[in-house]
Design a protein around this motif. Structure first.
Motif, PDB file in Angstrom:
ATOM      1  N   LYS A 133      51.567 -35.496 -33.920  1.00  0.00           N
ATOM      2  CA  LYS A 133      50.674 -35.338 -35.058  1.00  0.00           C
ATOM      3  C   LYS A 133      50.260 -33.880 -35.282  1.00  0.00           C
ATOM      4  CE  LYS A 133      46.431 -37.097 -37.081  1.00  0.00           C
ATOM      5  NZ  LYS A 133      45.319 -38.029 -36.966  1.00  0.00           N
ATOM      6  N   GLU A 134      49.931 -33.160 -34.208  1.00  0.00           N
ATOM      7  CA  GLU A 134      49.484 -31.776 -34.339  1.00  0.00           C
ATOM      8  C   GLU A 134      50.569 -30.906 -34.971  1.00  0.00           C
ATOM      9  OE1 GLU A 134      49.567 -33.242 -31.099  1.00  0.00           O
ATOM     10  OE2 GLU A 134      47.571 -34.077 -31.426  1.00  0.00           O
ATOM     11  N   GLU A 135      51.800 -31.073 -34.503  1.00  0.00           N
ATOM     12  CA  GLU A 135      52.905 -30.297 -35.051  1.00  0.00           C
ATOM     13  C   GLU A 135      53.171 -30.690 -36.505  1.00  0.00           C
ATOM     14  OE1 GLU A 135      57.611 -29.279 -34.193  1.00  0.00           O
ATOM     15  OE2 GLU A 135      56.491 -30.414 -32.708  1.00  0.00           O
ATOM     16  N   CYS A 136      53.059 -31.991 -36.815  1.00  0.00           N
ATOM     17  CA  CYS A 136      53.241 -32.461 -38.191  1.00  0.00           C
ATOM     18  C   CYS A 136      52.245 -31.783 -39.119  1.00  0.00           C
ATOM     19  CB  CYS A 136      53.028 -33.972 -38.275  1.00  0.00           C
ATOM     20  SG  CYS A 136      54.426 -34.954 -37.759  1.00  0.00           S
ATOM     21  N   GLU A 137      50.991 -31.740 -38.703  1.00  0.00           N
ATOM     22  CA  GLU A 137      49.959 -31.143 -39.551  1.00  0.00           C
ATOM     23  C   GLU A 137      50.234 -29.663 -39.795  1.00  0.00           C
ATOM     24  OE1 GLU A 137      46.513 -32.229 -37.289  1.00  0.00           O
ATOM     25  OE2 GLU A 137      46.345 -34.180 -38.270  1.00  0.00           O
ATOM     26  N   LYS A 138      50.701 -28.959 -38.768  1.00  0.00           N
ATOM     27  CA  LYS A 138      51.038 -27.540 -38.924  1.00  0.00           C
ATOM     28  C   LYS A 138      52.186 -27.366 -39.924  1.00  0.00           C
ATOM     29  CE  LYS A 138      49.719 -26.124 -34.257  1.00  0.00           C
ATOM     30  NZ  LYS A 138      50.231 -25.655 -32.962  1.00  0.00           N
ATOM     31  N   ILE A 139      53.212 -28.209 -39.804  1.00  0.00           N
ATOM     32  CA  ILE A 139      54.380 -28.114 -40.681  1.00  0.00           C
ATOM     33  C   ILE A 139      53.983 -28.444 -42.118  1.00  0.00           C
ATOM     34  CG2 ILE A 139      56.622 -29.150 -41.225  1.00  0.00           C
ATOM     35  CD1 ILE A 139      57.034 -29.442 -38.161  1.00  0.00           C
ATOM     36  N   GLY A 147      54.642 -24.064 -51.264  1.00  0.00           N
ATOM     37  CA  GLY A 147      54.844 -24.743 -52.543  1.00  0.00           C
ATOM     38  C   GLY A 147      55.652 -26.010 -52.433  1.00  0.00           C
ATOM     39  N   ALA A 148      55.769 -26.563 -51.239  1.00  0.00           N
ATOM     40  CA  ALA A 148      56.522 -27.803 -51.038  1.00  0.00           C
ATOM     41  C   ALA A 148      55.559 -28.939 -50.704  1.00  0.00           C
ATOM     42  CB  ALA A 148      57.531 -27.637 -49.900  1.00  0.00           C
ATOM     43  N   VAL A 149      55.966 -30.154 -51.013  1.00  0.00           N
ATOM     44  CA  VAL A 149      55.180 -31.340 -50.680  1.00  0.00           C
ATOM     45  C   VAL A 149      55.908 -32.059 -49.554  1.00  0.00           C
ATOM     46  CG1 VAL A 149      54.259 -33.517 -51.511  1.00  0.00           C
ATOM     47  CG2 VAL A 149      54.327 -31.533 -53.039  1.00  0.00           C
ATOM     48  N   VAL A 150      55.263 -32.099 -48.383  1.00  0.00           N
ATOM     49  CA  VAL A 150      55.811 -32.774 -47.216  1.00  0.00           C
ATOM     50  C   VAL A 150      54.800 -33.841 -46.783  1.00  0.00           C
ATOM     51  CG1 VAL A 150      56.555 -32.496 -44.815  1.00  0.00           C
ATOM     52  CG2 VAL A 150      57.061 -30.727 -46.478  1.00  0.00           C
TER      53      VAL A 150
END
Length: 153
Positions: A133-139, A147-150
């Motif tokens: 989760k922590e890495e996901c939030e950083k990415i 300018g991207a939606v992830v």
């Protein structure tokens, strides 16, 4: 702590090459002390510096996850309560930010420039699986700044 393990000759992981080369032994000690995120950064840095392509997701790599599938089904209920690993998906991006997004995808996934461009242009597309989760939030934040939606799923 690793200092205490070295004198014990019964450990299989100790090889004569590592013992005879103090430089290699020092590097191994440093790598063994890295966190999971630091190790992932190290791997991606080595891949880009040494021009190592990612392994294709077929054959041997695809066969390994097939065996534990029944276990995952049994554990689906507890995993739903406390989900710790997520899948990242590139949903869309601003057309003006396309070069920056391509560059970030290239460095993040270790793809070639051409493959990164194709990847971005084929959005929505899954970027990574099994990410903490922590890495996901950083990415997600880094890609949002470009300018991207992830999204995390």
């Amino acid at each position: 702590m690793s200092q205490r393990r070295r004198p014990a000759p019964s450990h299989r992981w100790q090889s004569t090459a590592a013992a005879s080369n103090p430089k290699v032994a020092g590097i191994v000690d440093q790598i063994s002390q890295l966190t999971l995120l630091e190790t992932a950064d190290l791997v991606s840095s080595l891949k880009s510096r040494l021009n190592i392509a990612d392994m294709p997701m077929g054959g041997f790599a695809a066969a390994a996850p097939a065996a534990p599938a029944p276990v995952e089904e049994e554990e689906a209920a507890p995993a739903a309560q406390a989900k710790t690993l997520f899948t990242l998906t590139l949903k869309s991006f601003d057309t003006g930010a396309k070069p920056k997004v391509i560059k970030e995808i290239k460095s993040m996934l270790g793809l070639s420039l051409v493959d990164s461009k194709k990847f971005v242009e084929s959005a929505p597309k899954q970027m990574k699986e099994g990410v903490p989760k922590e890495e996901c939030e950083k990415i997600v934040e880094a890609m949002k700044a470009l300018g991207a939606v992830v999204v995390m799923e």
